[in-house]
Structures are given as C-alpha cells and as structure tokens.
Design an enzyme around this catalytic site. Structure first.
Site, mmCIF file in Angstrom:
data_model
loop_
_atom_site.group_PDB
_atom_site.id
_atom_site.type_symbol
_atom_site.label_atom_id
_atom_site.label_comp_id
_atom_site.label_asym_id
_atom_site.label_seq_id
_atom_site.Cartn_x
_atom_site.Cartn_y
_atom_site.Cartn_z
ATOM 1 N N GLU A 17 0.853 -1.228 -0.042
ATOM 2 C CA GLU A 17 -0.002 0.112 -0.053
ATOM 3 C C GLU A 17 0.960 1.066 0.142
ATOM 4 O OE1 GLU A 17 -3.093 -0.074 2.788
ATOM 5 O OE2 GLU A 17 -3.961 -1.789 2.227
ATOM 6 N N ASP A 54 -19.727 -8.723 -5.122
ATOM 7 C CA ASP A 54 -19.519 -8.009 -4.029
ATOM 8 C C ASP A 54 -18.812 -6.754 -4.319
ATOM 9 O OD1 ASP A 54 -19.389 -7.829 -1.288
ATOM 10 O OD2 ASP A 54 -17.436 -8.477 -1.152
#
Length: 202
Positions: A117, A142
């Site tokens: 990240e 989803d």
C-alpha cells in the site's frame, strides 16, 4: 481315490488365496500413489495459465449482467480485476477467488496475506485480511455492491462511479473516492482499458 481328490483340491485353493493377496496389494499401491486433494471442494479454483484474452472473455458475460442490473461499466470491472489480480494469476485471485483485493471484516471468510500500500508517499508491505469467495462471479458481485451500497459511514461514497458516462469519468471517480492508495490508480485503470479495448463491452 478319495485321498487323491483332496490333494488336487488344495492346489486351486492356494492359487486363489495368492491371487486375492496380490489384488489387495495392487489396490493398496494405487491408493498410496493417488494424490490427496486437500482443497476446499466448495471453493472453485481458476486456471492461472489462461491467456489475457481468455481472462477478459471469462469475466465479460457476468460484467455485462452487472451493468444491466446496476449500471457499473464492464470496462471498469474487468480493468480493475486485471490490475488487482494480475490477470487472475495472483494467489488471492487464483486460490481464494478475490479479484479486487477486497478486505475482510468481522466474521467474514478471510485469509491473511501480504500486500503493498502507498503510505506517506512510499510503498510499504503490510499484512491484511482479505475476503475469500467461492467463485470469481461472487467476487464481482461483492465489488459491484460496494459501489451500490457504499460504506457504513458514507453510503454515497462510490455513487459517481455508477453514474459515470464513460470509463474515464468512472476511473477518476474511483480515485476521488479513495478506492486505492495508489496516487496513479485512475491512470492505470484507464491505460489497461485503452490497451485492451475494454470499453467495447460498455
């Protein structure tokens, strides 16, 4: 004469017993060499050796169904799946059917894996809990419902992704909503869509 018959009967009995032992031995060898499948039979594992075009064609039909139902552009669904799963070959996508790097919450089925990240202007490796799905279609569902329902603290968080007129607007909306920590995420989504003409499915 009677004694002679008894002796003759013992020979086929011995041969029969030997054959039974031999058959049992062969079956035991087969069972030992037969690989045991320890994978969850309820989780569908995808082929990680499929070509890029096969990957696109694998997702296209369901992406178009989701567009009909919710308005999300197929190019965005497929483009994000390509980026997030490296064409379906990542461990998270291949083994756990999570195409979009969706994190797990609460008691959801999950797996803990390392991920990168962008934090404080640099890439860092962290450990995260990710959702486990039974199929790529479930992962796509989803992903779309995240855009439809938003998040607990902001139900309209991804509304502009759904209402975008084209993939450029949708990609920019993803960036503005903070879908990914990567500061160049929208450009990467647009580039993969343009390189593989994914907008033809919109």
């Amino acid at each position: 004469m009677a004694r002679k018959k008894k002796k003759q009967l013992k020979i086929p009995a011995i041969i029969g017993g030997f054959l039974l032992i031999l058959v049992g031995f062969v079956f035991s060898l087969v069972s030992l060499t037969d690989p045991v499948d320890n994978t969850d039979p309820f989780v569908q594992q995808e082929d990680e050796d499929m070509t890029k075009q096969e990957f696109i064609e694998r997702l296209q039909p369901h992406a178009e169904e989701l567009q009909e139902g919710y308005g999300i552009l197929p190019s965005i669904i497929i483009g994000q799946a390509i980026l997030e799963s490296n064409w379906g070959s990542s461990q998270l996508a291949h083994e756990y059917n999570n195409l979009f790097g969706v994190k797990a919450e609460g008691e959801q089925d999950k797996v803990s894996l390392e991920t990168k990240e962008y934090v404080n202007q640099q890439w860092v490796t962290i450990e995260g809990d990710f959702r486990v799905y039974h199929s790529w279609e479930e992962s796509m569902d989803d992903h779309t419902m995240l855009f439809v329902n938003g998040v607990d603290w902001d139900p309209q968080k991804y509304e502009e992704v759904l209402t975008a007129q084209d993939y450029q607007q949708a990609a920019e909306a993803l960036q503005e909503a903070g879908y990914a920590t990567d500061p160049d995420y929208s450009n990467k989504v647009k580039n993969v869509i343009e390189n593989y003409q994914l907008d033809q499915y919109d």
